[in-house]
Design a protein around this motif. Structure first.
Motif, PDB file in Angstrom:
ATOM      1  N   ARG A   1       1.252   1.700   4.943  1.00  0.00           N
ATOM      2  CA  ARG A   1       1.304   2.628   3.815  1.00  0.00           C
ATOM      3  C   ARG A   1       0.826   1.923   2.550  1.00  0.00           C
ATOM      4  NH1 ARG A   1       7.013   4.177   2.847  1.00  0.00           N
ATOM      5  NH2 ARG A   1       6.999   2.318   1.565  1.00  0.00           N
ATOM      6  N   LEU A   2       0.050   2.643   1.751  1.00  0.00           N
ATOM      7  CA  LEU A   2      -0.344   2.190   0.423  1.00  0.00           C
ATOM      8  C   LEU A   2       0.446   3.000  -0.590  1.00  0.00           C
ATOM      9  CD1 LEU A   2      -4.228   2.057   0.849  1.00  0.00           C
ATOM     10  CD2 LEU A   2      -2.653   0.110   0.778  1.00  0.00           C
ATOM     11  N   ASP A   3       1.108   2.318  -1.510  1.00  0.00           N
ATOM     12  CA  ASP A   3       1.855   2.975  -2.581  1.00  0.00           C
ATOM     13  C   ASP A   3       1.166   2.674  -3.905  1.00  0.00           C
ATOM     14  OD1 ASP A   3       4.146   4.131  -1.156  1.00  0.00           O
ATOM     15  OD2 ASP A   3       4.621   2.034  -0.708  1.00  0.00           O
ATOM     16  N   TYR A   4       0.919   3.719  -4.690  1.00  0.00           N
ATOM     17  CA  TYR A   4       0.193   3.616  -5.951  1.00  0.00           C
ATOM     18  C   TYR A   4       1.150   3.815  -7.118  1.00  0.00           C
ATOM     19  CZ  TYR A   4      -3.690   4.457  -2.785  1.00  0.00           C
ATOM     20  OH  TYR A   4      -4.581   4.381  -1.744  1.00  0.00           O
ATOM     21  N   THR A   5       1.060   2.933  -8.108  1.00  0.00           N
ATOM     22  CA  THR A   5       1.848   3.076  -9.329  1.00  0.00           C
ATOM     23  C   THR A   5       0.949   2.807 -10.522  1.00  0.00           C
ATOM     24  OG1 THR A   5       2.573   0.764  -9.224  1.00  0.00           O
ATOM     25  CG2 THR A   5       4.058   2.420  -8.282  1.00  0.00           C
ATOM     26  N   THR A   6       1.335   3.407 -11.634  1.00  0.00           N
ATOM     27  CA  THR A   6       0.563   3.192 -12.854  1.00  0.00           C
ATOM     28  C   THR A   6       1.500   3.196 -14.049  1.00  0.00           C
ATOM     29  OG1 THR A   6      -1.344   3.933 -14.145  1.00  0.00           O
ATOM     30  CG2 THR A   6       0.053   5.648 -13.210  1.00  0.00           C
ATOM     31  N   ASP A   7       1.123   2.427 -15.044  1.00  0.00           N
ATOM     32  CA  ASP A   7       1.782   2.519 -16.345  1.00  0.00           C
ATOM     33  C   ASP A   7       0.667   2.490 -17.385  1.00  0.00           C
ATOM     34  OD1 ASP A   7       1.080  -0.186 -16.944  1.00  0.00           O
ATOM     35  OD2 ASP A   7       2.952  -0.916 -16.082  1.00  0.00           O
ATOM     36  N   GLN A   8       0.994   2.305 -18.613  1.00  0.00           N
ATOM     37  CA  GLN A   8      -0.027   2.390 -19.646  1.00  0.00           C
ATOM     38  C   GLN A   8      -1.092   1.299 -19.545  1.00  0.00           C
ATOM     39  OE1 GLN A   8       1.760   2.682 -23.464  1.00  0.00           O
ATOM     40  NE2 GLN A   8       2.740   4.624 -23.017  1.00  0.00           N
ATOM     41  N   ALA A   9      -0.767   0.153 -18.963  1.00  0.00           N
ATOM     42  CA  ALA A   9      -1.724  -0.955 -18.964  1.00  0.00           C
ATOM     43  C   ALA A   9      -2.138  -1.439 -17.579  1.00  0.00           C
ATOM     44  CB  ALA A   9      -1.154  -2.129 -19.757  1.00  0.00           C
ATOM     45  N   THR A  10      -1.516  -0.946 -16.512  1.00  0.00           N
ATOM     46  CA  THR A  10      -1.800  -1.480 -15.176  1.00  0.00           C
ATOM     47  C   THR A  10      -1.784  -0.379 -14.129  1.00  0.00           C
ATOM     48  OG1 THR A  10      -0.664  -3.522 -15.805  1.00  0.00           O
ATOM     49  CG2 THR A  10      -1.096  -3.215 -13.477  1.00  0.00           C
ATOM     50  N   TYR A  11      -2.712  -0.493 -13.181  1.00  0.00           N
ATOM     51  CA  TYR A  11      -2.743   0.377 -12.011  1.00  0.00           C
ATOM     52  C   TYR A  11      -2.578  -0.536 -10.801  1.00  0.00           C
ATOM     53  CZ  TYR A  11      -4.382   4.054  -8.838  1.00  0.00           C
ATOM     54  OH  TYR A  11      -4.489   4.988  -7.850  1.00  0.00           O
ATOM     55  N   SER A  12      -1.626  -0.222  -9.905  1.00  0.00           N
ATOM     56  CA  SER A  12      -1.317  -1.104  -8.783  1.00  0.00           C
ATOM     57  C   SER A  12      -1.309  -0.348  -7.465  1.00  0.00           C
ATOM     58  CB  SER A  12       0.071  -1.733  -8.967  1.00  0.00           C
ATOM     59  OG  SER A  12       0.155  -2.445 -10.160  1.00  0.00           O
ATOM     60  N   VAL A  13      -1.665  -1.080  -6.399  1.00  0.00           N
ATOM     61  CA  VAL A  13      -1.601  -0.570  -5.039  1.00  0.00           C
ATOM     62  C   VAL A  13      -0.887  -1.617  -4.209  1.00  0.00           C
ATOM     63  CG1 VAL A  13      -2.911   0.203  -3.030  1.00  0.00           C
ATOM     64  CG2 VAL A  13      -3.811   0.614  -5.328  1.00  0.00           C
ATOM     65  N   GLU A  14       0.193  -1.209  -3.509  1.00  0.00           N
ATOM     66  CA  GLU A  14       0.925  -2.128  -2.638  1.00  0.00           C
ATOM     67  C   GLU A  14       0.787  -1.668  -1.193  1.00  0.00           C
ATOM     68  OE1 GLU A  14       4.641  -4.137  -4.735  1.00  0.00           O
ATOM     69  OE2 GLU A  14       4.863  -1.958  -4.583  1.00  0.00           O
ATOM     70  N   TYR A  15       0.659  -2.652  -0.276  1.00  0.00           N
ATOM     71  CA  TYR A  15       0.509  -2.358   1.151  1.00  0.00           C
ATOM     72  C   TYR A  15       1.760  -2.788   1.897  1.00  0.00           C
ATOM     73  CZ  TYR A  15      -0.969  -2.674   5.985  1.00  0.00           C
ATOM     74  OH  TYR A  15      -1.038  -2.522   7.350  1.00  0.00           O
ATOM     75  N   SER A  16       2.331  -1.843   2.698  1.00  0.00           N
ATOM     76  CA  SER A  16       3.495  -2.123   3.545  1.00  0.00           C
ATOM     77  C   SER A  16       3.144  -1.821   4.991  1.00  0.00           C
ATOM     78  CB  SER A  16       4.685  -1.244   3.141  1.00  0.00           C
ATOM     79  OG  SER A  16       5.019  -1.435   1.798  1.00  0.00           O
ATOM     80  N   ARG A  17       3.642  -2.631   5.907  1.00  0.00           N
ATOM     81  CA  ARG A  17       3.434  -2.406   7.346  1.00  0.00           C
ATOM     82  C   ARG A  17       4.612  -1.625   7.928  1.00  0.00           C
ATOM     83  NH1 ARG A  17       2.558  -8.267   7.250  1.00  0.00           N
ATOM     84  NH2 ARG A  17       0.343  -8.617   7.025  1.00  0.00           N
ATOM     85  N   TRP A  18       4.315  -0.856   8.963  1.00  0.00           N
ATOM     86  CA  TRP A  18       5.349  -0.137   9.696  1.00  0.00           C
ATOM     87  C   TRP A  18       6.032  -1.099  10.650  1.00  0.00           C
ATOM     88  CZ3 TRP A  18       8.187   4.009   9.478  1.00  0.00           C
ATOM     89  CH2 TRP A  18       8.853   4.452  10.616  1.00  0.00           C
ATOM     90  N   ASN A  19       7.356  -1.071  10.684  1.00  0.00           N
ATOM     91  CA  ASN A  19       8.136  -1.890  11.595  1.00  0.00           C
ATOM     92  C   ASN A  19       8.693  -0.969  12.677  1.00  0.00           C
ATOM     93  OD1 ASN A  19      10.236  -3.320  12.887  1.00  0.00           O
ATOM     94  ND2 ASN A  19      10.474  -4.636  11.086  1.00  0.00           N
TER      95      ASN A  19
END
Length: 185
Positions: A107-125
């Motif tokens: 899964r890719l989770d997307y977050t944003t705030d005023q100065a940063t855009y982030s994508v985190e990757y998690s594996r299925w267990n």
């Protein structure tokens, strides 16, 4: 980081950068789907489920030409999208077709705030029947409303502890023209 994940992460970051520091939303997902569908000479076929004007599930099938000219489609990947109330992309879950059924992969989770855009990757267990803590993260830092300052890729060693910087690229003050917008705020 596997090459496939690295390439995908770089692609997602570049899409976001091309969007003049805008975040991915239901329209960018729809545009990517429409572009893929209209590629005539492709080894894959696509289908999608919608909730209103938002793609909720994207199916990818591998095309194979049979001996007698028959075309077979084999399920390959399924992508499930979740958006917030404003249509911004919150997550994309990947499932793979294996032995006649869909299996969660990551899964890719997307977050944003005023100065940063982030994508985190998690594996299925599969043993715990849940996603593990994120193991990789990519961020890009915004400068004002029209430029990207830098792009960073982080990884957790053995999936634990704090993120460690793997690489960083400075894109100081890279302006984008209006015709490069993929999304608008």
């Amino acid at each position: 980081m596997t090459m496939q994940k690295l390439v995908f992460s770089m692609m997602m970051c570049l899409v976001a950068m091309m969007a003049q520091a805008q975040v991915l939303n239901k329209q960018t997902v729809s545009n990517a789907y429409n572009n893929a569908v209209h590629q005539n000479e492709c080894e894959f076929a696509y289908n999608a489920d919608y909730d209103g004007d938002a793609i909720t599930t994207l199916y990818v099938y591998q095309k194979k030409q049979g001996r007698r000219g028959t075309l077979t489609l084999t399920p390959t990947y399924q992508y499930q999208f979740v958006y917030d109330a404003d249509g911004l992309l919150l997550s994309r879950t990947t499932l793979r077709w294996h032995e006649g059924e869909w299996h969660r992969a990551g899964r890719l989770d997307y977050t944003t705030d005023q100065a940063t855009y982030s994508v985190e990757y998690s594996r299925w267990n599969p043993r715990r029947r849940q996603f593990d803590s994120p193991v990789e993260k990519m961020t890009y830092t915004l400068v004002g409303d029209s430029a990207v300052d830098n792009v960073c890729c982080y990884q957790r060693i053995n999936g634990k502890g704090d993120y460690q910087l793997q690489w960083q690229t400075f894109v100081i003050g890279m302006p984008m023209a209006d015709e490069n917008y993929l999304t608008k705020k």
